[in-house]
Design an enzyme around this catalytic site. Structure first.
Site, PDB file in Angstrom:
ATOM      1  N   LEU A   8      -7.864   2.192  -6.060  1.00 29.50           N
ATOM      2  CA  LEU A   8      -8.754   1.154  -5.532  1.00 29.50           C
ATOM      3  C   LEU A   8      -8.044  -0.181  -5.301  1.00 29.50           C
ATOM      4  O   LEU A   8      -8.698  -1.161  -4.960  1.00 29.50           O
ATOM      5  CB  LEU A   8      -9.924   0.933  -6.502  1.00 29.50           C
ATOM      6  CG  LEU A   8     -10.878   2.118  -6.664  1.00 29.50           C
ATOM      7  CD1 LEU A   8     -11.890   1.831  -7.753  1.00 29.50           C
ATOM      8  CD2 LEU A   8     -11.593   2.422  -5.350  1.00 29.50           C
ATOM      9  N   ARG A   9      -6.733  -0.206  -5.510  1.00 31.29           N
ATOM     10  CA  ARG A   9      -6.015  -1.475  -5.317  1.00 31.29           C
ATOM     11  C   ARG A   9      -6.137  -1.960  -3.869  1.00 31.29           C
ATOM     12  O   ARG A   9      -6.210  -3.164  -3.620  1.00 31.29           O
ATOM     13  CB  ARG A   9      -4.536  -1.321  -5.692  1.00 31.29           C
ATOM     14  CG  ARG A   9      -4.288  -1.297  -7.179  1.00 31.29           C
ATOM     15  CD  ARG A   9      -2.849  -1.696  -7.504  1.00 31.29           C
ATOM     16  NE  ARG A   9      -2.616  -1.502  -8.935  1.00 31.29           N
ATOM     17  CZ  ARG A   9      -1.955  -0.471  -9.451  1.00 31.29           C
ATOM     18  NH1 ARG A   9      -1.486   0.459  -8.647  1.00 31.29           N
ATOM     19  NH2 ARG A   9      -1.779  -0.364 -10.746  1.00 31.29           N
ATOM     20  N   GLY A  10      -6.128  -1.029  -2.919  1.00 29.72           N
ATOM     21  CA  GLY A  10      -6.250  -1.411  -1.510  1.00 29.72           C
ATOM     22  C   GLY A  10      -7.543  -2.153  -1.233  1.00 29.72           C
ATOM     23  O   GLY A  10      -7.549  -3.177  -0.534  1.00 29.72           O
TER      24      GLY A  10
ATOM     25  N   ASP B   2       3.584   0.145  -4.860  1.00 27.45           N
ATOM     26  CA  ASP B   2       2.136   0.015  -5.023  1.00 27.45           C
ATOM     27  C   ASP B   2       1.761  -1.243  -5.801  1.00 27.45           C
ATOM     28  O   ASP B   2       0.624  -1.706  -5.723  1.00 27.45           O
ATOM     29  CB  ASP B   2       1.586   1.254  -5.750  1.00 27.45           C
ATOM     30  CG  ASP B   2       0.068   1.281  -5.753  1.00 27.45           C
ATOM     31  OD1 ASP B   2      -0.525   1.221  -4.658  1.00 27.45           O
ATOM     32  OD2 ASP B   2      -0.522   1.343  -6.847  1.00 27.45           O
TER      33      ASP B   2
END
Length: 424
Positions: free
Chosen positions: A362-364, A281
């Site tokens: 919310l990294r995506g 991730d």
């Protein structure tokens, strides 16, 4: 100026890859230092120790420094280039467009967060990553600082540099190329994080710190080949540094912290083992590399490699123009990146895709927005289009989807299907 540069100022200036200048003004003085009582600092990894007073430590008489430094620098640059192991040109790599695009976008915007490259053995993963060295641009750093501190960004400054700025001291600034650091699988934790000289700390009461690979990789690239085989304790170290942007070394009650903001690039073969989800991730993008099946392309790759092995210099020279063009394109994209805009409607649709795919966190969303802007800048545009998003969104979300052991379809295809469903 002599006390700022220290006892071997001429040697330090000559060994630096580019000219040193305080702030923005170029100053190369003529130095003349006589023997006498003096007090100076020895530097251990950027942390100073007071020397003894009353003893003549050096005798230097240097004149015409500018001309001497210029000639030495030119000779050293030529010698360094000749002594380096020849690197395969990035422009000469055939195919593997997905991997090359992910690497270029990370050079344009390091805040994307790196790239994980997974694929078959013998597909040129390591060769492609290492070929990126020739394309890396130059950055401003504080001269003599082991952490490559940014003189304009307090978040990327070491503690010593920040203290100098607080006191209003003038910083010595130089330009260096973005650094690429290899992290070997057999590295020890002390070599990665850095270690403290306990004897000096106890006897002299100072924190004598020897920086490790994370310090060297600050504001640069940290490359881990076969990252899925990395020991768990080193994976934990990388996770901690990647999350906070700082590396903290704790030894016997002594604590030292320094900035460790780097582009994390990893490569590996999925047949040799999966990567821990926590580390996966942390990679901003994910590129899949497959073996080339086209017979003509395979022949071309073999012939190009044979040419390189026979005469590396001649082969590199044949791609010099393409390499320089790519360098200019990257430099232009980096300078125009801040002016690239993305419409609110497109931002909402990106978040809808992430939400409907059940992407955790919310990294995506953040990485997809950044990668789309970097791609628009690379193409010379100041506005992101849906086509830009379609190009990068599989690489940004593919590795963030929850794994279904019964699912046979490639996760990248799931992302593309959901993209067209939302954007249509």
């Amino acid at each position: 100026m002599a006390t700022i540069l220290g006892p071997s100022s001429a040697a330090i200036s000559a060994s630096c890859g580019s000219l040193i200048y305080p702030s923005s003004k170029l100053v190369i003085p003529s130095i003349s230092i006589n023997t006498g009582s003096c007090s100076w600092k020895k530097f251990y990894g950027g942390i100073g120790i007071q020397g003894k007073k009353g003893k003549p430590q050096f005798h230097i008489a240097v004149t015409n420094v500018a001309s001497e430094i210029n000639s030495v620098q030119q000779a050293q640059k030529l010698g360094a280039k000749e002594s380096q192991r020849p690197v395969y040109p990035f422009a000469a790599i055939v195919g593997q467009d997905e991997m090359k695009l992910c690497l270029l976008l990370n050079v344009i915007d390091p805040k994307i967060g790196g790239v994980m490259i997974m694929g078959d053995r013998g597909t040129g993963k390591s060769t492609t990553v290492r070929s990126l060295v020739d394309l890396l641009p130059e950055i401003k750093v504080v001269f003599g600082d082991p952490y490559n501190s940014d003189p304009e960004d307090p978040e990327s400054m070491g503690i010593e540099v920040r203290e100098k700025v607080t006191k209003g001291e003038e910083l010595m600034i130089t330009m260096i190329k973005i650094n690429m650091v290899d992290l070997p699988l057999g590295a020890t934790e002390d070599r990665v994080c850095g270690t403290i000289d306990i004897e000096k700390a106890l006897t002299e009461g100072v924190k004598a710190f020897e920086p490790g690979l994370l310090a060297k990789a600050n504001r640069g690239i940290l490359y881990v080949d076969e990252v899925n085989l990395l020991d768990d304790h080193l994976v934990d170290v990388l996770l901690d540094s990647a999350a906070s942007g700082w590396n903290t070394v704790e030894r016997e009650g002594i604590s030292i912290s320094h900035p460790a903001r780097f582009i994390l690039i990893g490569s590996g073969n999925p047949e040799e083992g999966e990567l821990r989800p926590q580390l996966l991730d942390r990679f901003g993008m994910h590129a899949q590399v497959r073996t080339v099946r086209d017979a003509e392309l395979r022949v071309k790759i073999v012939e190009e490699r044979a040419r390189f092995d026979k005469n590396p210099k001649e082969f590199r020279d044949s791609y010099k123009a393409e390499q320089e063009k790519l360098q200019q394109q990257i430099a232009s994209a980096r300078s125009s990146l801040s002016s690239v805009q993305i419409d609110q409607d497109l931002k909402v649709k990106i978040s809808r895709v992430c939400a409907e795919l059940n992407v955790d966190g919310l990294r995506g969303d953040i990485v997809t927005n950044r990668a789309a802007k970097a791609l628009a800048a690379l193409k010379g545009r100041d506005c992101v289009t849906a086509e830009d998003i379609a190009t990068v969104i599989p690489n940004c979300l593919r590795h963030r989807l929850r794994k279904d052991p019964l699912e046979s379809i490639d996760s990248g295809l799931l992302v593309i299907e959901k993209f067209y469903e939302v954007f249509s």
